[in-house]
Design a protein around this motif. Structure first.
Motif, short mmCIF file in Angstrom:
data_model
loop_
_atom_site.label_atom_id
_atom_site.label_comp_id
_atom_site.label_asym_id
_atom_site.label_seq_id
_atom_site.Cartn_x
_atom_site.Cartn_y
_atom_site.Cartn_z
N MET A 178 5.22 -56.85 -91.70
CA MET A 178 4.47 -56.46 -90.52
C MET A 178 4.99 -55.11 -90.02
SD MET A 178 4.12 -58.37 -86.83
CE MET A 178 3.47 -59.85 -87.56
N ARG A 179 4.08 -54.29 -89.57
CA ARG A 179 4.43 -52.96 -89.09
C ARG A 179 5.27 -53.04 -87.82
NH1 ARG A 179 -0.75 -49.07 -89.94
NH2 ARG A 179 -0.53 -48.97 -92.19
N PRO A 180 6.18 -52.07 -87.63
CA PRO A 180 7.04 -52.09 -86.44
C PRO A 180 6.26 -52.08 -85.12
CG PRO A 180 7.89 -50.53 -88.04
CD PRO A 180 6.56 -51.02 -88.56
N ARG A 181 5.18 -51.30 -85.06
CA ARG A 181 4.40 -51.24 -83.82
C ARG A 181 3.80 -52.60 -83.48
NH1 ARG A 181 -0.83 -50.37 -81.82
NH2 ARG A 181 -0.83 -49.20 -79.87
N LEU A 182 3.25 -53.28 -84.48
CA LEU A 182 2.66 -54.60 -84.25
C LEU A 182 3.73 -55.61 -83.81
CD1 LEU A 182 0.03 -54.94 -87.11
CD2 LEU A 182 -0.37 -54.54 -84.68
N ARG A 183 4.90 -55.53 -84.44
CA ARG A 183 6.00 -56.41 -84.02
C ARG A 183 6.36 -56.15 -82.56
NH1 ARG A 183 8.53 -55.46 -89.03
NH2 ARG A 183 9.85 -53.89 -88.06
N ARG A 184 6.41 -54.87 -82.20
CA ARG A 184 6.76 -54.52 -80.82
C ARG A 184 5.68 -55.01 -79.84
NH1 ARG A 184 9.88 -50.56 -77.82
NH2 ARG A 184 9.27 -50.96 -75.67
N LEU A 185 4.41 -54.81 -80.19
CA LEU A 185 3.32 -55.27 -79.32
C LEU A 185 3.37 -56.78 -79.13
CD1 LEU A 185 0.33 -53.11 -80.62
CD2 LEU A 185 1.52 -52.85 -78.44
N MET A 186 3.63 -57.51 -80.21
CA MET A 186 3.69 -58.98 -80.12
C MET A 186 4.89 -59.41 -79.28
SD MET A 186 2.45 -60.00 -83.98
CE MET A 186 3.04 -61.66 -83.85
N ALA A 187 6.03 -58.76 -79.50
CA ALA A 187 7.23 -59.10 -78.73
C ALA A 187 7.03 -58.81 -77.26
CB ALA A 187 8.44 -58.34 -79.28
N ASP A 188 6.41 -57.66 -76.95
CA ASP A 188 6.13 -57.31 -75.56
C ASP A 188 5.24 -58.37 -74.91
OD1 ASP A 188 7.58 -54.93 -75.45
OD2 ASP A 188 5.84 -53.67 -75.91
N PHE A 189 4.19 -58.76 -75.60
CA PHE A 189 3.25 -59.74 -75.05
C PHE A 189 3.94 -61.07 -74.76
CE2 PHE A 189 -0.37 -62.80 -75.82
CZ PHE A 189 -0.92 -62.64 -74.56
N GLN A 190 4.72 -61.54 -75.72
CA GLN A 190 5.43 -62.82 -75.53
C GLN A 190 6.38 -62.74 -74.34
OE1 GLN A 190 7.15 -63.41 -79.40
NE2 GLN A 190 5.27 -64.29 -80.24
N LYS A 191 7.09 -61.62 -74.23
CA LYS A 191 8.03 -61.47 -73.12
C LYS A 191 7.30 -61.40 -71.77
CE LYS A 191 12.15 -58.99 -71.77
NZ LYS A 191 13.14 -57.99 -72.14
N LEU A 192 6.18 -60.67 -71.73
CA LEU A 192 5.40 -60.56 -70.49
C LEU A 192 4.88 -61.92 -70.06
CD1 LEU A 192 3.40 -57.28 -71.14
CD2 LEU A 192 5.46 -57.58 -69.75
#
Length: 136
Positions: free
Chosen positions: A1-15
């Motif tokens: 998985m691309r780093p940006r997608l990982r970051r977006l998913m991690a951000d969403f889960q944290k939010l």
């Protein structure tokens, strides 16, 4: 998985976790899978300039939109008010976060920082977007 997608998913889960039961900041809506656009409701006292323009009055609720550009997190999110607020570093089209963003910073931290700005816990009158609010 691309780093940006990982970051977006991690951000969403944290939010979702942080703001699920927060009495002051509410995730109202999000768009994308994973989300790249968010709307938050801040239930914090801030200021608003009424139509007569005489003196700011307290406003208890504010809506903020956050858009994540394709270059996120290298480039900062684009943040803007969807409701009126009277603040030196906020105008109707933009919330000035440039001095406070780095790629390692979390989106949740930025959202908390916007809350601090709305409630006048954080401001910079030396580089204002709203010169009238800075002079006030």
């Amino acid at each position: 998985m691309r780093p940006r997608l990982r970051r977006l998913m991690a951000d969403f889960q944290k939010l979702q976790t942080l703001f699920a039961s927060n009495p002051y900041i509410e995730l109202v809506e999000h768009e994308g899978d994973p989300p790249e656009k968010y709307t938050f409701r801040f239930k914090l006292p801030g200021l608003e300039l009424p139509a007569n323009g005489k003196a700011p009055v307290v406003k208890e609720e504010h809506l903020v939109q956050i858009l994540l550009p394709l270059e996120y997190p290298k480039r900062p999110p684009f943040c803007r008010m969807l409701s009126t607020v009277y603040h030196p570093n906020i105008d109707p089209a933009k919330i000035c976060i440039g001095d406070h963003w780095s790629a390692g910073q979390s989106l949740a931290h930025l959202i908390a920082r916007i809350g601090e700005m709305i409630s006048f816990q954080s401001y910079n009158v030396k580089s204002p977007l709203n010169a009238e609010a800075a002079a006030w």
